[in-house]
Scaffold this motif. Structure first.
Motif, PDB file in Angstrom:
ATOM      1  N   TYR A 135      44.328 -18.401  34.871  1.00 22.89           N
ATOM      2  CA  TYR A 135      45.290 -18.239  33.783  1.00 22.89           C
ATOM      3  C   TYR A 135      45.696 -16.775  33.622  1.00 22.89           C
ATOM      4  CZ  TYR A 135      43.441 -22.862  32.979  1.00 22.89           C
ATOM      5  OH  TYR A 135      43.035 -24.171  33.161  1.00 22.89           O
ATOM      6  N   GLN A 136      44.779 -15.865  33.880  1.00 24.91           N
ATOM      7  CA  GLN A 136      45.133 -14.450  33.833  1.00 24.91           C
ATOM      8  C   GLN A 136      46.143 -14.101  34.925  1.00 24.91           C
ATOM      9  OE1 GLN A 136      41.357 -12.454  34.175  1.00 24.91           O
ATOM     10  NE2 GLN A 136      40.707 -12.945  32.087  1.00 24.91           N
ATOM     11  N   THR A 137      45.909 -14.627  36.130  1.00 25.24           N
ATOM     12  CA  THR A 137      46.821 -14.357  37.239  1.00 25.24           C
ATOM     13  C   THR A 137      48.201 -14.937  36.984  1.00 25.24           C
ATOM     14  OG1 THR A 137      44.966 -14.356  38.797  1.00 25.24           O
ATOM     15  CG2 THR A 137      47.172 -14.648  39.721  1.00 25.24           C
ATOM     16  N   VAL A 138      48.228 -16.177  36.525  1.00 27.38           N
ATOM     17  CA  VAL A 138      49.514 -16.835  36.279  1.00 27.38           C
ATOM     18  C   VAL A 138      50.245 -16.168  35.117  1.00 27.38           C
ATOM     19  CG1 VAL A 138      50.609 -19.006  35.612  1.00 27.38           C
ATOM     20  CG2 VAL A 138      48.731 -19.023  37.243  1.00 27.38           C
ATOM     21  N   THR A 139      49.510 -15.725  34.108  1.00 24.62           N
ATOM     22  CA  THR A 139      50.139 -15.026  32.987  1.00 24.62           C
ATOM     23  C   THR A 139      50.788 -13.729  33.448  1.00 24.62           C
ATOM     24  OG1 THR A 139      48.565 -15.958  31.400  1.00 24.62           O
ATOM     25  CG2 THR A 139      49.733 -13.955  30.746  1.00 24.62           C
ATOM     26  N   LEU A 140      50.074 -12.949  34.245  1.00 28.66           N
ATOM     27  CA  LEU A 140      50.639 -11.699  34.765  1.00 28.66           C
ATOM     28  C   LEU A 140      51.841 -11.976  35.664  1.00 28.66           C
ATOM     29  CD1 LEU A 140      47.393  -9.673  35.574  1.00 28.66           C
ATOM     30  CD2 LEU A 140      48.979  -9.336  33.675  1.00 28.66           C
ATOM     31  N   GLY A 173      55.588 -10.713  34.892  1.00 21.34           N
ATOM     32  CA  GLY A 173      56.317  -9.919  35.882  1.00 21.34           C
ATOM     33  C   GLY A 173      57.671 -10.524  36.215  1.00 21.34           C
ATOM     34  N   VAL A 174      57.699 -11.832  36.403  1.00 20.82           N
ATOM     35  CA  VAL A 174      58.969 -12.505  36.700  1.00 20.82           C
ATOM     36  C   VAL A 174      59.930 -12.356  35.525  1.00 20.82           C
ATOM     37  CG1 VAL A 174      60.040 -14.770  37.055  1.00 20.82           C
ATOM     38  CG2 VAL A 174      57.993 -14.146  38.345  1.00 20.82           C
ATOM     39  N   ALA A 175      59.446 -12.574  34.299  1.00 18.34           N
ATOM     40  CA  ALA A 175      60.315 -12.472  33.124  1.00 18.34           C
ATOM     41  C   ALA A 175      60.861 -11.058  32.953  1.00 18.34           C
ATOM     42  CB  ALA A 175      59.538 -12.904  31.881  1.00 18.34           C
ATOM     43  N   LEU A 176      60.035 -10.049  33.200  1.00 22.60           N
ATOM     44  CA  LEU A 176      60.494  -8.670  33.070  1.00 22.60           C
ATOM     45  C   LEU A 176      61.526  -8.330  34.139  1.00 22.60           C
ATOM     46  CD1 LEU A 176      57.121  -6.849  32.258  1.00 22.60           C
ATOM     47  CD2 LEU A 176      59.086  -7.131  30.735  1.00 22.60           C
ATOM     48  N   LEU A 177      61.287  -8.744  35.382  1.00 19.03           N
ATOM     49  CA  LEU A 177      62.239  -8.452  36.455  1.00 19.03           C
ATOM     50  C   LEU A 177      63.561  -9.163  36.216  1.00 19.03           C
ATOM     51  CD1 LEU A 177      59.971  -8.523  39.643  1.00 19.03           C
ATOM     52  CD2 LEU A 177      61.201  -6.568  38.704  1.00 19.03           C
ATOM     53  N   GLY A 197      58.502 -22.390  45.800  1.00 19.36           N
ATOM     54  CA  GLY A 197      57.479 -22.680  46.792  1.00 19.36           C
ATOM     55  C   GLY A 197      56.195 -23.148  46.122  1.00 19.36           C
ATOM     56  N   ALA A 198      55.063 -22.531  46.542  1.00 20.26           N
ATOM     57  CA  ALA A 198      53.759 -22.934  46.002  1.00 20.26           C
ATOM     58  C   ALA A 198      53.364 -22.131  44.771  1.00 20.26           C
ATOM     59  CB  ALA A 198      52.684 -22.773  47.077  1.00 20.26           C
ATOM     60  N   ASN A 199      54.229 -21.236  44.306  1.00 22.35           N
ATOM     61  CA  ASN A 199      53.887 -20.389  43.164  1.00 22.35           C
ATOM     62  C   ASN A 199      53.924 -21.189  41.863  1.00 22.35           C
ATOM     63  OD1 ASN A 199      53.783 -17.490  44.303  1.00 22.35           O
ATOM     64  ND2 ASN A 199      55.662 -18.321  45.179  1.00 22.35           N
ATOM     65  N   GLN A 200      53.126 -20.732  40.920  1.00 24.93           N
ATOM     66  CA  GLN A 200      53.073 -21.370  39.609  1.00 24.93           C
ATOM     67  C   GLN A 200      53.323 -20.336  38.517  1.00 24.93           C
ATOM     68  OE1 GLN A 200      49.192 -23.364  39.521  1.00 24.93           O
ATOM     69  NE2 GLN A 200      50.269 -25.313  39.545  1.00 24.93           N
ATOM     70  N   MET A 201      53.919 -20.821  37.423  1.00 27.32           N
ATOM     71  CA  MET A 201      54.078 -20.018  36.218  1.00 27.32           C
ATOM     72  C   MET A 201      53.449 -20.771  35.059  1.00 27.32           C
ATOM     73  SD  MET A 201      57.961 -18.589  36.932  1.00 27.32           S
ATOM     74  CE  MET A 201      58.140 -17.859  35.312  1.00 27.32           C
ATOM     75  N   LEU A 202      53.425 -20.158  33.897  1.00 27.13           N
ATOM     76  CA  LEU A 202      52.748 -20.775  32.755  1.00 27.13           C
ATOM     77  C   LEU A 202      53.326 -22.147  32.431  1.00 27.13           C
ATOM     78  CD1 LEU A 202      52.334 -17.689  30.389  1.00 27.13           C
ATOM     79  CD2 LEU A 202      50.516 -18.965  31.542  1.00 27.13           C
TER      80      LEU A 202
END
Length: 300
Positions: A85-90, A94-98, A251-256
């Motif tokens: 959850y820490q990794t996905v939160t970061l 990061g995606v939201a800021l970019l 792809g295989a990435n996940q977000m919150l």
């Protein structure tokens, strides 16, 4: 002086008495007008948030799969301390800021041209052009970008002769697609804010010897800052909660949002999903608290 016959006088009914009361009491009229939407907002939004908060402190019985309404902090502690959850939160942050930075960089020149350079006719055309993508389905636009970014898509065809390649599916594709989806929501508040900047200030800056970049930096930017922050609220908050785009082009990435969706559906763990959903809620409320004094909320 003749008197009006009784049969011609308007009858004093409850509806007429209410109409007279509302016509002489504007605050009561406003309260009555807003009562229905405010009730609906409170029922759908505030009550839903309270129930979400409450559910996060419940648990799921490991044998029956049923929700146990026993109060516990296990879900909150799991979300705070779990490395996943820490990794996905970061990653989501990061995606939201970019996405927000890209949208602001694109929206500023477009909105400035619309507000201060374009003729009235061109201004109307550009406003329609900005609004037109909002008429299309979210899914249609997301799948269109999936087609564009695929290995045999139009982007690969355009950049291949120059030695370039499409980014394919992953976080870059997610950022590109989200930036495209939320760009109109950033352009419109900035455009509205720049329109309120008096042209006389720009002319005065030029008369006093101010160069273009100095005028933009010292005159336009401070006045347009609340509108810019208002636009970032849209792109940042919408990106934090999105889960469909990353499923289509990520792809295989996940977000919150994906973790919430998975726990509500396949995992059937609503309390944990509620605890995860509190992360973007806390982040966006913290952001709103930080920008509340800038006047950005008045530009929404």
């Amino acid at each position: 002086m003749t008197s009006t016959p009784a049969e011609l006088r308007p009858r004093r009914t409850a509806a007429r008495a209410g109409s007279v009361f509302l016509s002489t009491h504007p605050r009561a009229r406003l309260a009555l007008l807003l009562s229905a939407p405010l009730f609906w907002l409170g029922l759908v939004y505030i009550v839903a948030l309270v129930l979400l908060l409450v559910t996060a402190f419940w648990s799921v019985d490991s044998f029956t799969g049923q929700i146990s309404q026993t109060w516990t902090l296990d879900n909150i502690l799991t979300v705070i301390t779990g490395s996943l959850y820490q990794t996905v939160t970061l990653r989501t942050l990061g995606v939201a800021l970019l996405v927000t930075l890209i949208d602001v960089a694109l929206a500023l020149p477009i909105a400035f041209y619309m507000a201060k350079v374009a003729t009235p006719r061109m201004q109307r055309i550009l406003v329609i052009a900005v609004l037109t993508p909002l008429w299309a389905s979210y899914l249609v636009k997301a799948y269109a970008w999936r087609s564009v970014l695929s290995q045999d898509g139009i982007l690969e065809w355009l950049v291949a002769p120059f030695g370039g390649h499409t980014p394919g599916y992953g976080l870059p594709a997610t950022i590109i697609t989200l930036a495209y989806l939320w760009l109109p929501y950033v352009i419109l508040p900035i455009y509205a804010g720049l329109e309120r900047v008096p042209d006389s200030l720009l002319e005065a800056s030029g008369d006093l010897g101010g160069k273009t970049w100095s005028t933009l930096r010292l005159v336009v930017f401070p006045l347009a800052l609340p509108a810019i922050i208002a636009g970032t609220i849209f792109s940042f908050s919408l990106s934090l909660g999105d889960y469909i785009t990353v499923n289509i082009v990520g792809g295989a990435n996940q977000m919150l949002g994906n973790l919430v969706y998975t726990n509500v559906g396949a995992a059937n763990n609503l309390p944990l999903a509620s605890a995860i959903a509190l992360i973007p809620i806390v982040i966006i409320f913290g952001y709103l608290f930080l920008v509340r004094r800038t006047g950005a909320l008045d530009n929404l």
